[in-house]
Design a protein around this motif. Structure first.
Motif, PDB file in Angstrom:
ATOM      1  N   PHE A  57     -24.258 -25.499 -18.855  1.00 20.26           N
ATOM      2  CA  PHE A  57     -25.404 -26.276 -19.631  1.00 20.26           C
ATOM      3  C   PHE A  57     -25.029 -27.603 -20.371  1.00 20.26           C
ATOM      4  O   PHE A  57     -26.157 -28.236 -20.169  1.00 20.26           O
ATOM      5  N   LEU A  58     -24.108 -27.845 -20.946  1.00 19.52           N
ATOM      6  CA  LEU A  58     -23.605 -28.919 -21.659  1.00 19.52           C
ATOM      7  C   LEU A  58     -23.430 -29.967 -20.576  1.00 19.52           C
ATOM      8  O   LEU A  58     -23.874 -31.084 -20.905  1.00 19.52           O
ATOM      9  N   GLU A  59     -22.874 -29.619 -19.374  1.00 17.49           N
ATOM     10  CA  GLU A  59     -22.852 -30.858 -18.398  1.00 17.49           C
ATOM     11  C   GLU A  59     -24.225 -31.336 -17.861  1.00 17.49           C
ATOM     12  O   GLU A  59     -24.475 -32.393 -17.796  1.00 17.49           O
ATOM     13  N   PHE A  60     -25.216 -30.173 -17.799  1.00 15.94           N
ATOM     14  CA  PHE A  60     -26.598 -30.582 -17.487  1.00 15.94           C
ATOM     15  C   PHE A  60     -27.240 -31.350 -18.806  1.00 15.94           C
ATOM     16  O   PHE A  60     -27.884 -32.235 -18.366  1.00 15.94           O
ATOM     17  N   VAL A  61     -27.201 -30.896 -19.883  1.00 14.65           N
ATOM     18  CA  VAL A  61     -28.128 -31.422 -20.905  1.00 14.65           C
ATOM     19  C   VAL A  61     -27.478 -32.830 -21.378  1.00 14.65           C
ATOM     20  O   VAL A  61     -28.170 -33.596 -21.818  1.00 14.65           O
ATOM     21  N   LEU A  62     -26.096 -32.870 -21.188  1.00 15.34           N
ATOM     22  CA  LEU A  62     -25.693 -34.374 -21.830  1.00 15.34           C
ATOM     23  C   LEU A  62     -25.615 -35.430 -20.613  1.00 15.34           C
ATOM     24  O   LEU A  62     -25.445 -36.580 -21.120  1.00 15.34           O
ATOM     25  N   ALA A  63     -26.057 -34.992 -19.376  1.00 16.59           N
ATOM     26  CA  ALA A  63     -25.675 -36.039 -18.342  1.00 16.59           C
ATOM     27  C   ALA A  63     -26.854 -37.164 -18.543  1.00 16.59           C
ATOM     28  O   ALA A  63     -26.568 -38.354 -18.476  1.00 16.59           O
ATOM     29  N   PRO A  64     -27.962 -36.989 -19.157  1.00 18.58           N
ATOM     30  CA  PRO A  64     -29.147 -38.025 -19.056  1.00 18.58           C
ATOM     31  C   PRO A  64     -28.665 -39.114 -20.049  1.00 18.58           C
ATOM     32  O   PRO A  64     -29.246 -40.114 -20.312  1.00 18.58           O
ATOM     33  N   LEU A  65     -27.585 -38.775 -21.243  1.00 17.28           N
ATOM     34  CA  LEU A  65     -27.262 -39.533 -22.142  1.00 17.28           C
ATOM     35  C   LEU A  65     -26.144 -40.586 -21.617  1.00 17.28           C
ATOM     36  O   LEU A  65     -26.120 -41.444 -22.111  1.00 17.28           O
ATOM     37  N   ALA A  66     -25.591 -40.152 -20.547  1.00 15.65           N
ATOM     38  CA  ALA A  66     -24.279 -40.788 -20.281  1.00 15.65           C
ATOM     39  C   ALA A  66     -24.499 -42.477 -19.862  1.00 15.65           C
ATOM     40  O   ALA A  66     -25.412 -42.678 -18.970  1.00 15.65           O
ATOM     41  N   GLY A  67     -23.744 -43.184 -20.518  1.00 20.63           N
ATOM     42  CA  GLY A  67     -23.746 -44.500 -20.088  1.00 20.63           C
ATOM     43  C   GLY A  67     -24.956 -45.318 -20.753  1.00 20.63           C
ATOM     44  O   GLY A  67     -25.118 -46.410 -20.515  1.00 20.63           O
ATOM     45  N   LYS A  68     -25.985 -44.738 -21.097  1.00 17.95           N
ATOM     46  CA  LYS A  68     -27.198 -45.622 -21.768  1.00 17.95           C
ATOM     47  C   LYS A  68     -26.820 -46.264 -22.846  1.00 17.95           C
ATOM     48  O   LYS A  68     -26.206 -45.900 -23.986  1.00 17.95           O
ATOM     49  N   PRO A  69     -27.617 -47.329 -23.052  1.00 14.55           N
ATOM     50  CA  PRO A  69     -27.367 -47.976 -24.306  1.00 14.55           C
ATOM     51  C   PRO A  69     -27.996 -47.153 -25.434  1.00 14.55           C
ATOM     52  O   PRO A  69     -29.016 -46.581 -25.426  1.00 14.55           O
ATOM     53  N   ARG A  70     -27.174 -47.444 -26.672  1.00 12.54           N
ATOM     54  CA  ARG A  70     -27.726 -46.684 -27.916  1.00 12.54           C
ATOM     55  C   ARG A  70     -29.002 -46.978 -28.409  1.00 12.54           C
ATOM     56  O   ARG A  70     -29.674 -46.321 -28.870  1.00 12.54           O
ATOM     57  N   GLU A  71     -29.480 -48.180 -28.260  1.00 10.80           N
ATOM     58  CA  GLU A  71     -30.613 -48.891 -28.836  1.00 10.80           C
ATOM     59  C   GLU A  71     -31.622 -47.838 -28.007  1.00 10.80           C
ATOM     60  O   GLU A  71     -32.827 -47.792 -28.480  1.00 10.80           O
ATOM     61  N   GLU A  72     -31.509 -47.990 -26.616  1.00 13.95           N
ATOM     62  CA  GLU A  72     -32.512 -47.278 -25.847  1.00 13.95           C
ATOM     63  C   GLU A  72     -32.689 -45.613 -25.878  1.00 13.95           C
ATOM     64  O   GLU A  72     -33.712 -45.228 -26.036  1.00 13.95           O
ATOM     65  N   LEU A  73     -31.635 -45.214 -26.358  1.00 15.35           N
ATOM     66  CA  LEU A  73     -31.503 -43.728 -26.545  1.00 15.35           C
ATOM     67  C   LEU A  73     -32.233 -43.489 -27.838  1.00 15.35           C
ATOM     68  O   LEU A  73     -33.123 -42.648 -28.253  1.00 15.35           O
ATOM     69  N   GLN A  74     -32.125 -44.290 -28.961  1.00 17.03           N
ATOM     70  CA  GLN A  74     -32.667 -44.289 -30.023  1.00 17.03           C
ATOM     71  C   GLN A  74     -34.113 -44.325 -30.337  1.00 17.03           C
ATOM     72  O   GLN A  74     -34.556 -43.478 -30.840  1.00 17.03           O
ATOM     73  N   ALA A  75     -34.640 -45.389 -29.282  1.00 12.80           N
ATOM     74  CA  ALA A  75     -36.230 -45.462 -29.218  1.00 12.80           C
ATOM     75  C   ALA A  75     -36.502 -44.370 -28.537  1.00 12.80           C
ATOM     76  O   ALA A  75     -37.767 -43.741 -28.938  1.00 12.80           O
ATOM     77  N   LEU A  76     -35.899 -43.868 -27.736  1.00  8.95           N
ATOM     78  CA  LEU A  76     -36.516 -42.461 -27.009  1.00  8.95           C
ATOM     79  C   LEU A  76     -36.544 -41.262 -28.143  1.00  8.95           C
ATOM     80  O   LEU A  76     -37.428 -40.542 -27.942  1.00  8.95           O
ATOM     81  N   HIS A  77     -35.352 -41.176 -28.830  1.00 10.91           N
ATOM     82  CA  HIS A  77     -35.465 -40.130 -29.731  1.00 10.91           C
ATOM     83  C   HIS A  77     -36.489 -40.319 -30.870  1.00 10.91           C
ATOM     84  O   HIS A  77     -37.048 -39.423 -31.242  1.00 10.91           O
ATOM     85  N   ASP A  78     -36.652 -41.630 -31.210  1.00  9.79           N
ATOM     86  CA  ASP A  78     -37.902 -41.840 -32.348  1.00  9.79           C
ATOM     87  C   ASP A  78     -39.222 -41.329 -31.656  1.00  9.79           C
ATOM     88  O   ASP A  78     -39.986 -40.837 -32.431  1.00  9.79           O
ATOM     89  N   ARG A  79     -39.220 -41.508 -30.501  1.00 18.48           N
ATOM     90  CA  ARG A  79     -40.739 -41.125 -29.916  1.00 18.48           C
ATOM     91  C   ARG A  79     -40.723 -39.607 -29.698  1.00 18.48           C
ATOM     92  O   ARG A  79     -41.802 -38.910 -29.974  1.00 18.48           O
ATOM     93  N   PHE A  80     -39.561 -38.821 -29.410  1.00 18.62           N
ATOM     94  CA  PHE A  80     -39.355 -37.567 -29.228  1.00 18.62           C
ATOM     95  C   PHE A  80     -39.740 -36.793 -30.855  1.00 18.62           C
ATOM     96  O   PHE A  80     -40.336 -35.907 -30.757  1.00 18.62           O
ATOM     97  N   MET A  81     -39.187 -37.431 -31.768  1.00 22.03           N
ATOM     98  CA  MET A  81     -39.611 -36.912 -33.030  1.00 22.03           C
ATOM     99  C   MET A  81     -40.886 -36.999 -33.467  1.00 22.03           C
ATOM    100  O   MET A  81     -41.495 -36.287 -33.915  1.00 22.03           O
ATOM    101  N   ASN A  82     -41.574 -38.216 -33.230  1.00 22.51           N
ATOM    102  CA  ASN A  82     -43.037 -38.352 -33.472  1.00 22.51           C
ATOM    103  C   ASN A  82     -43.899 -37.654 -32.579  1.00 22.51           C
ATOM    104  O   ASN A  82     -44.914 -36.757 -33.090  1.00 22.51           O
ATOM    105  N   ASP A  83     -43.661 -37.296 -31.321  1.00 29.07           N
ATOM    106  CA  ASP A  83     -44.319 -36.695 -30.469  1.00 29.07           C
ATOM    107  C   ASP A  83     -44.304 -35.403 -30.181  1.00 29.07           C
ATOM    108  O   ASP A  83     -45.236 -34.727 -30.036  1.00 29.07           O
ATOM    109  N   VAL A  84     -43.074 -34.692 -30.607  1.00 30.37           N
ATOM    110  CA  VAL A  84     -42.888 -33.229 -30.392  1.00 30.37           C
ATOM    111  C   VAL A  84     -42.392 -32.817 -31.630  1.00 30.37           C
ATOM    112  O   VAL A  84     -42.690 -31.565 -32.064  1.00 30.37           O
ATOM    113  N   ILE A  85     -41.215 -33.267 -32.365  1.00 33.70           N
ATOM    114  CA  ILE A  85     -40.698 -32.415 -33.460  1.00 33.70           C
ATOM    115  C   ILE A  85     -41.652 -32.225 -34.538  1.00 33.70           C
ATOM    116  O   ILE A  85     -41.634 -31.486 -35.350  1.00 33.70           O
TER     117      ILE A  85
END
Length: 236
Positions: A57-85
């Motif tokens: 499961f961890l191999e699956f769920v962590l793969a989309p994070l690999a190598g992506k710039p932290r700024e890009e991931l942070q912006a994505l997580h901000d939308r996740f917080m707003n839209d879902v959480i």
């Protein structure tokens, strides 16, 4: 001083942030929606059934994070917080955490869901000072797609909590009372380790164990089993 530990998904939150993150990635076009959703749903069913292979499961769920710039991931997580959480935040869960904090208890959220997803949720919505979560590995400031250390899953939750307490020269015997709140049968090892286990809107397997051992069963969903009420003790 007492200790209060909280599971996050389907306990403090009205839903599973790990599964929801996978669906969010599909909705955002970050992953192949059909393939990823099918695997995400399958892993979630395995988790609920108590048959999850945490390494796969961890191999699956962590793969989309690999190598992506932290700024890009942070912006994505901000939308996740707003839209879902925002829609999953549980006011009764917030009240429960606040009560323990106001009592002066040492509080931590203990979750198998990895820290990139959970740290902002715990910090912004529940104000719990400590998070014990599965840790995504980093290299040169980027996620590798692999976990680091022991996943906070099943008996791994005990190992991680004990290591955290030891870092403060504490152990379970340091406390008059130690609580753990969870919905999942995967958390039975840690529930059995504390002095005050509490089943929260439990899955069927955990409900059976709680009833057989006389553990309190509570609801944080703002209703009783008939759909009414304010969040009540269902069994004690």
């Amino acid at each position: 001083m007492n200790l209060a530990l909280f599971d996050l998904d389907n306990t403090l939150l009205d839903g599973d942030s790990d599964h929801a993150w996978g669906q969010f990635l599909c909705d955002q076009g970050i992953v192949d929606a059909a393939e990823y959703k099918a695997r995400n749903d399958a892993f979630y069913e395995q988790y609920k059934a108590g048959t999850l292979d945490i390494d796969a499961f961890l191999e699956f769920v962590l793969a989309p994070l690999a190598g992506k710039p932290r700024e890009e991931l942070q912006a994505l997580h901000d939308r996740f917080m707003n839209d879902v959480i925002f829609g999953m935040v549980n006011p009764l869960g917030q009240e429960l955490v606040r009560w323990h904090i106001d009592q002066g208890d040492l509080c931590a959220v203990v979750t198998a869901t990895h820290a990139f997803i959970t740290a902002p949720i715990v910090r912004y919505f529940y104000h719990v000072p400590h998070l014990i979560a599965t840790i995504p590995a980093l290299e040169n400031g980027l996620f590798t797609g692999k976990p680091r250390g022991i996943p906070a899953f099943r008996a791994g939750k005990i190992a991680r909590v004990e290591a955290w307490l030891e870092s403060m020269a504490l152990d379970f015997s340091s406390f008059d009372k130690s609580w753990f709140y969870s919905d999942s049968s995967n958390d039975i090892p840690l529930l059995e380790r504390v002095s005050e286990p509490v089943a929260v809107d439990p899955c069927p397997a955990l409900r059976l164990r709680a009833e057989s051992l006389g553990w309190p069963i509570i609801s944080l969903r703002g209703r009783d089993e008939d759909g009414a009420g304010e969040g009540i003790i269902l069994h004690a």
